[in-house]
Design an enzyme around this catalytic site. Structure first.
Site, mmCIF file in Angstrom:
data_model
loop_
_atom_site.group_PDB
_atom_site.id
_atom_site.type_symbol
_atom_site.label_atom_id
_atom_site.label_comp_id
_atom_site.label_asym_id
_atom_site.label_seq_id
_atom_site.Cartn_x
_atom_site.Cartn_y
_atom_site.Cartn_z
ATOM 1 N N SER A 104 -44.999 32.080 -35.441
ATOM 2 C CA SER A 104 -43.828 32.950 -35.379
ATOM 3 C C SER A 104 -42.564 32.329 -35.942
ATOM 4 O O SER A 104 -41.646 33.038 -36.356
ATOM 5 C CB SER A 104 -43.580 33.371 -33.929
ATOM 6 O OG SER A 104 -43.496 32.237 -33.083
ATOM 7 N N HIS A 117 -36.789 31.980 -30.000
ATOM 8 C CA HIS A 117 -37.070 31.976 -31.441
ATOM 9 C C HIS A 117 -35.747 31.999 -32.209
ATOM 10 O O HIS A 117 -34.731 32.461 -31.697
ATOM 11 C CB HIS A 117 -37.913 33.189 -31.838
ATOM 12 C CG HIS A 117 -39.351 33.071 -31.451
ATOM 13 N ND1 HIS A 117 -39.821 33.439 -30.220
ATOM 14 C CD2 HIS A 117 -40.425 32.590 -32.144
ATOM 15 C CE1 HIS A 117 -41.118 33.206 -30.159
ATOM 16 N NE2 HIS A 117 -41.514 32.694 -31.309
#
Length: 264
Positions: free
Chosen positions: A40, A246
């Site tokens: 990711s 993230h």
């Protein structure tokens, strides 16, 4: 000095200056056949603007591979990084994008092998002692099982793309210690998580070097922009949950992209 020699010298200096600024890169990248592999952090989860074809892999046009492609116009570009990928799923599901003609590869992988998402969930929802214990378990996995998994993946990449320049990128430290956060995890928990990131990055760097790959850290780029810094390039606990921990779009453009561009 003749006029012709003078002009040649000026031209040479101008090209050198452009190269130093990164402006001459497209001329060299035009021949690149670039494949972006990974999890990711390479697909761009948290950066928004996901391509419709990528589905649950959540590949973002704000992710560093896409940004590098836009700036450099390589001869070919295959973006196959996928949210949730482990070393095993990169090996089984992404290496088909590599060819003998591939000249450039980027990769982030390893965080999911040691339970990155579970570590953060445990630390957010449970006690400090439980958090630190879960982090310690992840660190143990980094030191015991992860090196062999990385070696296997890297060997697969080398086999399928023997001429490629392979860049392995690391992960940022999540927290600025003694920072601006007044709630959330304790300093002990934040310190344990940062230490785990350092251990993981050390393992990645060593295995990459052993494979003949180039390792590029993103820690310097994110320093001053961690969570609790007052200017974070990472999401904290977020909605949607998948964004949590993230990089934001700015973390991709100002963090990961420079780290990749500096060695690509």
């Amino acid at each position: 000095m003749s006029v012709r020699t003078f002009r040649a010298s000026v031209f040479t200096l101008a090209i050198a200056a452009l190269a130093a600024l990164g402006l001459a890169q497209p001329a060299f990248a035009a021949g690149e056949n670039y494949v972006a592999l990974g999890d990711s952090y390479s697909s761009g989860v948290g950066a928004g603007s996901y391509t419709s074809e990528s589905g649950s892999c959540m590949r973002s046009t704000n992710a560093y591979p896409y940004l590098w492609r836009n700036a450099n116009a390589p001869a070919s570009f295959n973006f196959v990084a996928c949210s949730g990928a482990t070393t095993a799923s990169v090996a089984s599901g992404q290496l088909g994008a590599l060819k003998s003609s591939t000249t450039l590869v980027s990769l982030t992988a390893g965080g999911n092998d040691v339970g990155f998402a579970d570590v953060m969930q445990t630390c957010v929802l449970q006690s400090e002692a439980t958090c630190v214990s879960r982090v310690d378990t992840a660190v143990s996995q980094m030191q015991s099982t992860l090196p062999g998994r990385l070696d296997s993946l890297y060997a697969g990449i080398s086999s399928r793309a023997p001429q490629a320049h392979v860049v392995v990128l690391g992960y940022p430290r999540f927290y600025k210690l003694s920072g601006s956060c007044i709630a959330g995890l304790t300093e002990t928990e934040r310190g344990a998580i940062n230490n785990a990131s350092d251990v993981l990055n050390g393992v990645l760097a060593k295995r990459a070097a052993n494979a003949g790959f180039t390792y590029s850290s993103v820690v310097d780029e994110f320093t001053g922009h961690e969570l609790c810094s007052g200017d974070p390039w990472l999401h904290s606990v977020s909605i949607p949950v998948s964004n949590s921990y993230h990089p934001r779009a700015i973390g991709q453009s100002n963090g990961y992209l420079p780290a990749f561009r500096s060695v690509a």
